[in-house]
Design a protein around this motif. Structure first.
Motif, PDB file in Angstrom:
ATOM      1  N   ILE A  19      44.031 -16.686  -5.969  1.00 26.77           N
ATOM      2  CA  ILE A  19      43.485 -17.605  -4.956  1.00 26.77           C
ATOM      3  C   ILE A  19      43.864 -17.116  -3.559  1.00 26.77           C
ATOM      4  CG2 ILE A  19      43.675 -19.939  -4.013  1.00 26.77           C
ATOM      5  CD1 ILE A  19      43.887 -20.915  -6.941  1.00 26.77           C
ATOM      6  N   GLY A  20      45.096 -16.676  -3.389  1.00 27.06           N
ATOM      7  CA  GLY A  20      45.513 -16.111  -2.106  1.00 27.06           C
ATOM      8  C   GLY A  20      44.726 -14.866  -1.745  1.00 27.06           C
ATOM      9  N   VAL A  21      44.475 -14.027  -2.729  1.00 24.69           N
ATOM     10  CA  VAL A  21      43.688 -12.821  -2.484  1.00 24.69           C
ATOM     11  C   VAL A  21      42.266 -13.189  -2.072  1.00 24.69           C
ATOM     12  CG1 VAL A  21      42.652 -10.816  -3.629  1.00 24.69           C
ATOM     13  CG2 VAL A  21      45.068 -11.320  -3.959  1.00 24.69           C
ATOM     14  N   MET A  22      41.689 -14.214  -2.719  1.00 20.66           N
ATOM     15  CA  MET A  22      40.337 -14.624  -2.350  1.00 20.66           C
ATOM     16  C   MET A  22      40.288 -15.169  -0.922  1.00 20.66           C
ATOM     17  SD  MET A  22      38.569 -16.196  -5.749  1.00 20.66           S
ATOM     18  CE  MET A  22      39.938 -17.080  -6.460  1.00 20.66           C
ATOM     19  N   VAL A  23      41.328 -15.885  -0.497  1.00 17.97           N
ATOM     20  CA  VAL A  23      41.373 -16.390   0.876  1.00 17.97           C
ATOM     21  C   VAL A  23      41.437 -15.220   1.852  1.00 17.97           C
ATOM     22  CG1 VAL A  23      42.821 -17.638   2.536  1.00 17.97           C
ATOM     23  CG2 VAL A  23      42.362 -18.616   0.285  1.00 17.97           C
ATOM     24  N   LEU A  24      42.306 -14.253   1.581  1.00 17.67           N
ATOM     25  CA  LEU A  24      42.407 -13.088   2.460  1.00 17.67           C
ATOM     26  C   LEU A  24      41.119 -12.271   2.457  1.00 17.67           C
ATOM     27  CD1 LEU A  24      46.063 -11.995   1.641  1.00 17.67           C
ATOM     28  CD2 LEU A  24      45.225 -13.091   3.730  1.00 17.67           C
ATOM     29  N   MET A  25      40.469 -12.184   1.294  1.00 17.80           N
ATOM     30  CA  MET A  25      39.206 -11.470   1.211  1.00 17.80           C
ATOM     31  C   MET A  25      38.136 -12.185   2.043  1.00 17.80           C
ATOM     32  SD  MET A  25      37.080 -10.207  -2.151  1.00 17.80           S
ATOM     33  CE  MET A  25      36.837 -11.846  -2.786  1.00 17.80           C
ATOM     34  N   GLY A  26      38.117 -13.513   1.996  1.00 14.66           N
ATOM     35  CA  GLY A  26      37.172 -14.270   2.810  1.00 14.66           C
ATOM     36  C   GLY A  26      37.389 -14.050   4.293  1.00 14.66           C
ATOM     37  N   LEU A  27      38.657 -13.991   4.701  1.00 15.28           N
ATOM     38  CA  LEU A  27      38.953 -13.716   6.109  1.00 15.28           C
ATOM     39  C   LEU A  27      38.493 -12.315   6.499  1.00 15.28           C
ATOM     40  CD1 LEU A  27      42.518 -15.297   6.393  1.00 15.28           C
ATOM     41  CD2 LEU A  27      40.362 -16.204   7.294  1.00 15.28           C
ATOM     42  N   ALA A  28      38.661 -11.357   5.613  1.00 12.58           N
ATOM     43  CA  ALA A  28      38.225  -9.987   5.900  1.00 12.58           C
ATOM     44  C   ALA A  28      36.712  -9.905   5.990  1.00 12.58           C
ATOM     45  CB  ALA A  28      38.748  -9.031   4.828  1.00 12.58           C
ATOM     46  N   ILE A  29      36.017 -10.643   5.140  1.00  9.91           N
ATOM     47  CA  ILE A  29      34.554 -10.639   5.184  1.00  9.91           C
ATOM     48  C   ILE A  29      34.073 -11.313   6.469  1.00  9.91           C
ATOM     49  CG2 ILE A  29      32.490 -11.608   4.095  1.00  9.91           C
ATOM     50  CD1 ILE A  29      33.889 -11.135   1.392  1.00  9.91           C
ATOM     51  N   ARG A  30      34.728 -12.382   6.860  1.00  8.29           N
ATOM     52  CA  ARG A  30      34.341 -13.088   8.079  1.00  8.29           C
ATOM     53  C   ARG A  30      34.512 -12.208   9.313  1.00  8.29           C
ATOM     54  NH1 ARG A  30      37.667 -18.165   9.949  1.00  8.29           N
ATOM     55  NH2 ARG A  30      38.991 -16.452  10.573  1.00  8.29           N
ATOM     56  N   ASP A  31      35.531 -11.339   9.288  1.00 11.08           N
ATOM     57  CA  ASP A  31      35.773 -10.428  10.416  1.00 11.08           C
ATOM     58  C   ASP A  31      34.930  -9.161  10.328  1.00 11.08           C
ATOM     59  OD1 ASP A  31      37.610 -12.196  11.423  1.00 11.08           O
ATOM     60  OD2 ASP A  31      39.339 -11.158  10.543  1.00 11.08           O
ATOM     61  N   ASN A  32      34.045  -9.079   9.349  1.00 13.10           N
ATOM     62  CA  ASN A  32      33.161  -7.921   9.146  1.00 13.10           C
ATOM     63  C   ASN A  32      33.940  -6.630   8.926  1.00 13.10           C
ATOM     64  OD1 ASN A  32      30.818  -9.439   9.316  1.00 13.10           O
ATOM     65  ND2 ASN A  32      30.756  -9.265  11.543  1.00 13.10           N
ATOM     66  N   SER A  33      35.051  -6.708   8.230  1.00  9.84           N
ATOM     67  CA  SER A  33      35.821  -5.514   7.871  1.00  9.84           C
ATOM     68  C   SER A  33      35.421  -5.103   6.462  1.00  9.84           C
ATOM     69  CB  SER A  33      37.318  -5.806   7.930  1.00  9.84           C
ATOM     70  OG  SER A  33      37.666  -6.277   9.197  1.00  9.84           O
ATOM     71  N   ALA A  34      34.391  -4.282   6.370  1.00  7.16           N
ATOM     72  CA  ALA A  34      33.839  -3.931   5.058  1.00  7.16           C
ATOM     73  C   ALA A  34      34.859  -3.188   4.195  1.00  7.16           C
ATOM     74  CB  ALA A  34      32.585  -3.089   5.233  1.00  7.16           C
ATOM     75  N   GLY A  35      35.580  -2.258   4.783  1.00  2.00           N
ATOM     76  CA  GLY A  35      36.568  -1.512   4.000  1.00  2.00           C
ATOM     77  C   GLY A  35      37.703  -2.385   3.529  1.00  2.00           C
ATOM     78  N   GLU A  36      38.129  -3.287   4.361  1.00  2.00           N
ATOM     79  CA  GLU A  36      39.224  -4.180   3.999  1.00  2.00           C
ATOM     80  C   GLU A  36      38.782  -5.177   2.926  1.00  2.00           C
ATOM     81  OE1 GLU A  36      42.006  -7.237   6.395  1.00  2.00           O
ATOM     82  OE2 GLU A  36      41.523  -5.376   7.430  1.00  2.00           O
ATOM     83  N   ALA A  37      37.548  -5.661   3.026  1.00  2.00           N
ATOM     84  CA  ALA A  37      37.043  -6.601   2.023  1.00  2.00           C
ATOM     85  C   ALA A  37      36.923  -5.932   0.662  1.00  2.00           C
ATOM     86  CB  ALA A  37      35.690  -7.157   2.462  1.00  2.00           C
TER      87      ALA A  37
END
Length: 82
Positions: A19-37
């Motif tokens: 769940i924590g990973v999904m939250v961080l992944m959502g933040l990365a997607i929102r910031d348009n960081s494709a590599g990080e997502a």
């Protein structure tokens, strides 16, 4: 040495981490960081794989315990020698 029997708590812990990973992944997607997502997606896939393997190990452990608790089988009957 005996194997731990508390499989449920391990799976719950992996679920909380995912769940924590999904939250961080959502933040990365929102910031348009494709590599990080995509890196977070790889971590999430590894967690899901670990949960799947743990469930499989749990079923194998239960099957082994069931076989250990079963009474011994009778030997097959011998054919009489001519």
């Amino acid at each position: 040495m005996t194997a731990p029997n508390d499989h449920f708590s391990e799976i719950v812990l992996l679920g909380i981490i995912s769940i924590g990973v999904m939250v961080l992944m959502g933040l990365a997607i929102r910031d348009n960081s494709a590599g990080e997502a995509s890196a977070w997606t790889a971590i999430l896939m590894a967690i899901i794989n670990a949960i799947k393997e743990r469930w499989q190990q749990r079923s194998l452990d239960r099957m082994g315990q069931s076989l250990a608790n079963a009474p011994p089988a009778n030997p097959p009957a011998q054919d009489p020698q001519p």
